[in-house]
Design an enzyme around this catalytic site. Structure first.
Site, PDB file in Angstrom:
ATOM      1  N   ASP A   1     -58.964 -44.422 -40.324  1.00 25.38           N
ATOM      2  CA  ASP A   1     -59.372 -43.253 -39.742  1.00 25.38           C
ATOM      3  C   ASP A   1     -60.235 -42.203 -40.457  1.00 25.38           C
ATOM      4  O   ASP A   1     -59.745 -41.626 -41.380  1.00 25.38           O
ATOM      5  CB  ASP A   1     -57.851 -42.433 -39.521  1.00 25.38           C
ATOM      6  CG  ASP A   1     -58.124 -41.353 -38.453  1.00 25.38           C
ATOM      7  OD1 ASP A   1     -59.151 -41.041 -38.203  1.00 25.38           O
ATOM      8  OD2 ASP A   1     -56.843 -40.724 -38.194  1.00 25.38           O
TER       9      ASP A   1
ATOM     10  N   GLU B   1     -51.965 -38.887 -37.334  1.00 25.69           N
ATOM     11  CA  GLU B   1     -52.976 -39.431 -36.587  1.00 25.69           C
ATOM     12  C   GLU B   1     -53.030 -40.933 -36.638  1.00 25.69           C
ATOM     13  O   GLU B   1     -52.949 -41.673 -35.550  1.00 25.69           O
ATOM     14  CB  GLU B   1     -54.080 -38.766 -36.927  1.00 25.69           C
ATOM     15  CG  GLU B   1     -54.563 -37.344 -36.612  1.00 25.69           C
ATOM     16  CD  GLU B   1     -55.388 -36.379 -37.611  1.00 25.69           C
ATOM     17  OE1 GLU B   1     -56.213 -36.981 -38.228  1.00 25.69           O
ATOM     18  OE2 GLU B   1     -55.244 -35.340 -37.150  1.00 25.69           O
TER      19      GLU B   1
ATOM     20  N   LYS C   1     -59.273 -26.949 -40.192  1.00 23.56           N
ATOM     21  CA  LYS C   1     -58.212 -27.545 -40.350  1.00 23.56           C
ATOM     22  C   LYS C   1     -58.032 -28.242 -41.846  1.00 23.56           C
ATOM     23  O   LYS C   1     -56.864 -28.540 -42.395  1.00 23.56           O
ATOM     24  CB  LYS C   1     -58.369 -29.092 -39.528  1.00 23.56           C
ATOM     25  CG  LYS C   1     -57.271 -30.133 -39.533  1.00 23.56           C
ATOM     26  CD  LYS C   1     -57.711 -31.107 -38.689  1.00 23.56           C
ATOM     27  CE  LYS C   1     -56.793 -32.326 -38.905  1.00 23.56           C
ATOM     28  NZ  LYS C   1     -57.041 -33.439 -37.489  1.00 23.56           N
TER      29      LYS C   1
ATOM     30  N   ASP D   1     -54.841 -33.967 -30.105  1.00 25.27           N
ATOM     31  CA  ASP D   1     -55.568 -34.219 -31.342  1.00 25.27           C
ATOM     32  C   ASP D   1     -56.234 -33.044 -31.607  1.00 25.27           C
ATOM     33  O   ASP D   1     -57.438 -33.051 -31.239  1.00 25.27           O
ATOM     34  CB  ASP D   1     -56.287 -35.616 -30.949  1.00 25.27           C
ATOM     35  CG  ASP D   1     -57.103 -36.118 -32.243  1.00 25.27           C
ATOM     36  OD1 ASP D   1     -57.204 -35.386 -33.394  1.00 25.27           O
ATOM     37  OD2 ASP D   1     -58.132 -36.972 -32.094  1.00 25.27           O
TER      38      ASP D   1
END
Ligand code: AMP
Length: 502
Positions: free
Chosen positions: A167, A145, A66, A6
């Site tokens: 999420d 994810e 990211k 992750d």
């Protein structure tokens, strides 16, 4: 050995299946590794030691890359003028995670399922794959994810039903509706925002604390340097404490003295209500796209560290009438799900075989539409969506286009990413020129297959109908992504950095 990674905006985690059970692999510092890099004399330091240096040397510190994945601009320039792209910093983090896992597992780590936000587009997915390759890892699969979290719940908890995964991580937000049962998983709809996460909640608290300090005659702590870095760390800590306590004090050392700003959970929630409301809009939207209402959702799963903020569960309860579930640790569910998939994928599946058959009994969907630029019914150039968002992947849709002139030498094809008809609201990329066989008449039919592979990346296939010949498969080569040569050079640099003197 295979692992699930992750690769988070703020924290990353690695998991592996050992003895049939998925578990988080402890990093050198803790179960979660800050996705942060500090360049000490040009050499990268990763994780908690890097984060600790943020306040000391902000100019040598890189985080939150990211958010920049799939963008060409460098995120760091070192003292020798060497520019680092987002995927290169991600590669440094991935290499560090793989080395930590190798140490903990006592086995070489060569293959990984790496997760990305469901809302990531083609360029960001490719950048993530490139980062893994630069790090010396074979990316078995780029996995969404929320889907990873669903796999973890479905397989670890042996649960079945229709789940809505909320999420909220450090920098990104996704909502996904999926059906889980009998070890199978089918995603129905997904949407998100790649620039909304815990970091934005921190920013609001930073502004609040800084203004409170100046209002009482104190200095401006947002100096773009050490004070601000300390303020950021203090506010993130305070935010976490407010998930447990009703009130706390933000303590931060200014240039001359310590400043203390009390804050209650209620005040924090008022300040950030706008951010939470944005997540609520996405939840309602995805539910509508899935064709379900709240009665059709058996469970809401909370994933991502920021979903620990009590206001998230309260909002979900208000909307759905039920408390959401946090049975699998929200910080760890994604890595565990990725590890479970890595363990189940047949060998050599995934990245090398984009059109490969579905491996594993789960089905994801496209998070963006794919289309081309063409004249609409009113004669205006517009985006024509060929594969709409939320189409199960892998998928292919074939359209027939005619050549424009006789003996046309090459074909230019513009691929769009996005669902709006307005060209200003979608990403349009030209596929490299495709050479056509000589002698085709005007209007010669070409079958163009628009495709998404299992990783959610896009490519097109071109078939010449007249000559009954497949002309090739073409990926989108954007300036945003690295060339093969640039990747190889980065890999060499990373190896040198790893091998150099400590
Ligand atoms: P992730 O990338 O999913 O690990 O999420 C990291 C984000 O979650 C960061 O913005 C953290 O500040 C935030 N976070 C972690 N734990 C908590 C907590 N207990 N309360 C509020 N936010 C948290």
């Amino acid at each position: 050995m295979r692992v699930g990674i992750d690769l988070g905006t703020t924290y990353s985690a690695v998991a592996a299946v050992r003895g049939g059970a998925a578990e988080i692999v402890d990093g050198p510092d803790s179960r979660l590794t800050p996705s942060a890099v500090y360049f000490e004399d040009g050499r990268p330091v990763v994780g908690a030691p890097a984060k600790n240096m943020a306040a000391v040397g902000p100019e040598d510190y890189v985080e939150l890359v990211k958010r920049r994945m799939g963008m060409p601009e460098p995120v760091h320039i070192d003292e020798d003028g060497r520019e680092y792209r987002p995927e290169e910093i991600s590669a440094i983090i991935l290499a560090h995670l793989a080395a930590g896992a190798r140490q903990a597992l006592g086995d070489e780590v060569r293959e990984a399922v790496v997760t990305v936000p469901a809302y990531f587009g083609d360029a960001a997915r490719k950048a993530t794959k490139d980062a893994a390759e630069i790090a010396g890892l074979h990316p078995l699969r780029i996995l969404n994810e929320p889907t990873a979290a669903g796999i973890a719940y479905g397989l670890l908890k042996r649960e079945s039903g229709t789940f809505l995964v909320y999420d909220l991580g450090g920098g990104t937000f996704d909502v996904t509706v999926m059906r889980v049962g009998d070890g199978e998983l089918e995603v129905i709809a997904t949407d998100g925002n790649r620039s909304l996460g815990g970091f934005d909640f921190d920013n609001i608290l930073i502004t609040y604390a800084a203004l409170e300090v100046t209002a009482t005659g104190g200095p401006e702590l947002r100096d773009g340097g050490q004070c601000e870095a300390r303020l950021r760390a203090a506010c993130e800590d305070a935010k976490r404490r407010l998930s447990q306590a009703e009130r706390t004090v933000i303590r931060v050392a200014g240039p001359e003295r310590l400043h203390q700003v009390p804050v209650t959970r209620r005040r924090f929630e008022e300040l950030t209500a706008g951010l939470l409301a944005r997540t609520e809009d996405v939840v309602e939207d995805v539910l509508a796209q899935s064709g379900l209402d709240w009665a059709g959702i058996d469970k809401v799963l909370l994933v991502g560290g920021s979903s620990r903020m009590p206001m998230v569960a309260d909002m979900v309860e208000r909307l759905s009438g039920r408390r959401p579930s946090m049975e699998v640790n929200p910080d760890e569910a994604v890595a565990l799900g990725a590890a479970l998939l890595a363990d189940r994928l047949p060998s050599q599946a995934g990245a090398l075989e984009p059109a490969g058959p579905l491996t594993g009994a789960f089905r994801d969907v496209t998070s963006h539409g794919m289309g081309t630029v063409a004249r609409n019914d009113f004669g205006v150039m517009a985006n024509t969506v060929i594969i709409p968002r939320n189409t199960p992947i892998p998928c292919e849709k074939v359209e027939v286009f005619g050549t424009v002139v006789a003996d046309q030498k090459e074909l230019r094809f513009e691929v769009t990413e996005g669902d709006s008809e307005a060209l200003t609201e979608v990403d349009a990329t030209e596929i490299d020129l495709i050479a056509l066989p000589a002698g085709l008449p005007e209007g010669a039919p070409l079958r163009i297959g628009m495709c998404f592979d299992v990783d959610g990346t896009m490519y097109i296939g071109v078939f010449d109908v007249i000559n009954d010949r497949f002309l090739g498969r073409y990926q989108l080569h954007r300036p945003e992504n690295m060339t093969r040569e640039a990747k190889a050079a980065s890999r060499r640099l990373l190896c040198e950095l790893e091998a150099g003197p400590a």
